[in-house]
Design an enzyme around this catalytic site. Structure first.
Site, PDB file in Angstrom:
ATOM      1  N   SER A  11       0.805  -1.222   0.000  1.00 46.89           N
ATOM      2  CA  SER A  11       0.000   0.000   0.000  1.00 46.89           C
ATOM      3  C   SER A  11       0.836   1.268   0.000  1.00 46.89           C
ATOM      4  O   SER A  11       0.318   2.365  -0.210  1.00 46.89           O
ATOM      5  CB  SER A  11      -0.946   0.010   1.210  1.00 46.89           C
ATOM      6  OG  SER A  11      -0.208  -0.026   2.425  1.00 46.89           O
ATOM      7  N   SER A 131      14.503  -7.329   5.082  1.00 47.04           N
ATOM      8  CA  SER A 131      15.058  -7.145   6.419  1.00 47.04           C
ATOM      9  C   SER A 131      15.391  -5.660   6.579  1.00 47.04           C
ATOM     10  O   SER A 131      14.559  -4.804   6.303  1.00 47.04           O
ATOM     11  CB  SER A 131      16.291  -8.031   6.604  1.00 47.04           C
ATOM     12  OG  SER A 131      16.860  -7.860   7.877  1.00 47.04           O
ATOM     13  N   TYR A 145      12.340  -3.633  17.366  1.00 43.72           N
ATOM     14  CA  TYR A 145      12.449  -3.659  15.892  1.00 43.72           C
ATOM     15  C   TYR A 145      13.702  -4.427  15.472  1.00 43.72           C
ATOM     16  O   TYR A 145      13.637  -5.337  14.629  1.00 43.72           O
ATOM     17  CB  TYR A 145      12.484  -2.235  15.340  1.00 43.72           C
ATOM     18  CG  TYR A 145      12.764  -2.193  13.857  1.00 43.72           C
ATOM     19  CD1 TYR A 145      11.800  -2.597  12.936  1.00 43.72           C
ATOM     20  CD2 TYR A 145      14.005  -1.769  13.368  1.00 43.72           C
ATOM     21  CE1 TYR A 145      12.062  -2.572  11.570  1.00 43.72           C
ATOM     22  CE2 TYR A 145      14.266  -1.742  12.010  1.00 43.72           C
ATOM     23  CZ  TYR A 145      13.293  -2.145  11.118  1.00 43.72           C
ATOM     24  OH  TYR A 145      13.558  -2.134   9.766  1.00 43.72           O
ATOM     25  N   LYS A 149      14.368  -7.994  13.200  1.00 51.99           N
ATOM     26  CA  LYS A 149      15.187  -8.057  11.985  1.00 51.99           C
ATOM     27  C   LYS A 149      16.403  -8.973  12.164  1.00 51.99           C
ATOM     28  O   LYS A 149      16.809  -9.660  11.224  1.00 51.99           O
ATOM     29  CB  LYS A 149      15.621  -6.642  11.566  1.00 51.99           C
ATOM     30  CG  LYS A 149      14.453  -5.761  11.129  1.00 51.99           C
ATOM     31  CD  LYS A 149      13.624  -6.394  10.022  1.00 51.99           C
ATOM     32  CE  LYS A 149      12.530  -5.492   9.510  1.00 51.99           C
ATOM     33  NZ  LYS A 149      11.699  -6.119   8.466  1.00 51.99           N
TER      34      LYS A 149
END
Length: 270
Positions: A11, A131, A145, A149
């Site tokens: 999106s 990633s 976060y 990753k």
């Protein structure tokens, strides 16, 4: 017959840019995201738009089945959807931390599980996991976060070995600083969670640095091309490092000791 590509998080940002790139390369593109109203431009170009909520298993199953019922094949999966939940470890709720993993790891893993049987039967396929340079380095207030990753990096390495005998390739793209809404969302969240507590002074410095770097960020189209390259080139690399500060920071982290890298980061916050 056209090859079929699924792109999550289509999106906006890198996902949307990748959708246009893969369509240009002749792929039948399925853009997936929660905000289907934000993908009308994809629809206008003849791409398919599918609702996808990576925190909802039924939504994931329905999205993959929609593609298989219409196309009978899946050649490329670009796992792009994700977000950055920033805030101090002390102040980010465990509920939010779990949601960060739900979107960035478990939802990604689930959609991958669902496309693999088809790719195995085809004896071909390409999975591209988005990633971050944040899967190789660390920054203040990004603990959850970075954790997702770092996890994605190791998870992808294991997946690559497991599916190689079936003709399926796995590639990781590690973006640096990119001109998307990601940074603004992360910094807004950081201020909301930790902007008034015991970490407020450091938070302000981090947010200020982020604002100053905005003009240096890499255009999103550059990453769209890089992701499309990872998705389509005959012999893909295992990793693609691209974007503002990605290569210098990852290189420094590789060669500097922990304490030295810590000092380098903290020197930016004085």
């Amino acid at each position: 017959m056209k090859k079929v590509a699924i792109i999550t998080g289509a999106s906006s940002g890198m996902g949307k840019s990748t959708a246009f790139e893969l369509q240009t390369k002749g792929y039948k593109v399925y853009g997936m995201a929660r905000r289907t109203d934000k993908m009308n431009d994809l629809k206008a170009k003849g791409m398919e738009v599918v609702s996808l909520d990576l925190t909802n298993d039924a939504s994931i199953v329905n999205a993959v089945n929609t593609v298989l019922e219409k196309e009978g094949r899946i050649d490329v999966l670009v796992n792009n959807a994700g977000y950055g939940s920033y805030g101090s470890v002390e102040e980010v709720s465990i509920e939010e931390a779990k949601r960060q993993f739900e979107v960035n790891i478990f939802g990604l893993a689930r959609i991958t599980q669902l496309v693999l049987p088809t790719m195995r039967k085809q004896k071909s396929g390409r999975i591209v996991n988005i990633s971050s340079m944040g899967g190789k380095i660390y920054t203040p207030f990004g603990a959850w976060y970075h954790a997702t990753k770092f996890a994605l990096e190791g998870w992808s390495d294991c997946l690559r070995i497991e599916v190689k005998p079936f003709g399926i390739d796995v590639a990781i793209v590690e973006p640096g600083g990119i001109q998307t809404e990601w940074g603004d969302i992360a910094m807004d969240n950081l201020e909301k969670v930790s902007g008034k507590g015991p970490y407020a002074s450091m938070v302000k410095k981090v947010v200020d640095i982020s604002g100053k770097n905005k003009n240096n960020l890499t255009p999103v189209e550059v990453l769209g091309k890089e992701i499309a390259k990872a998705a389509t080139e005959k012999n893909p690399r295992t990793r693609y490092l691209k974007g503002y500060l990605a290569k210098p920071l990852v290189t420094l982290r590789k060669w500097l000791g922990d304490r030295t890298f810590d000092k380098m980061l903290m020197s930016q916050l004085k």
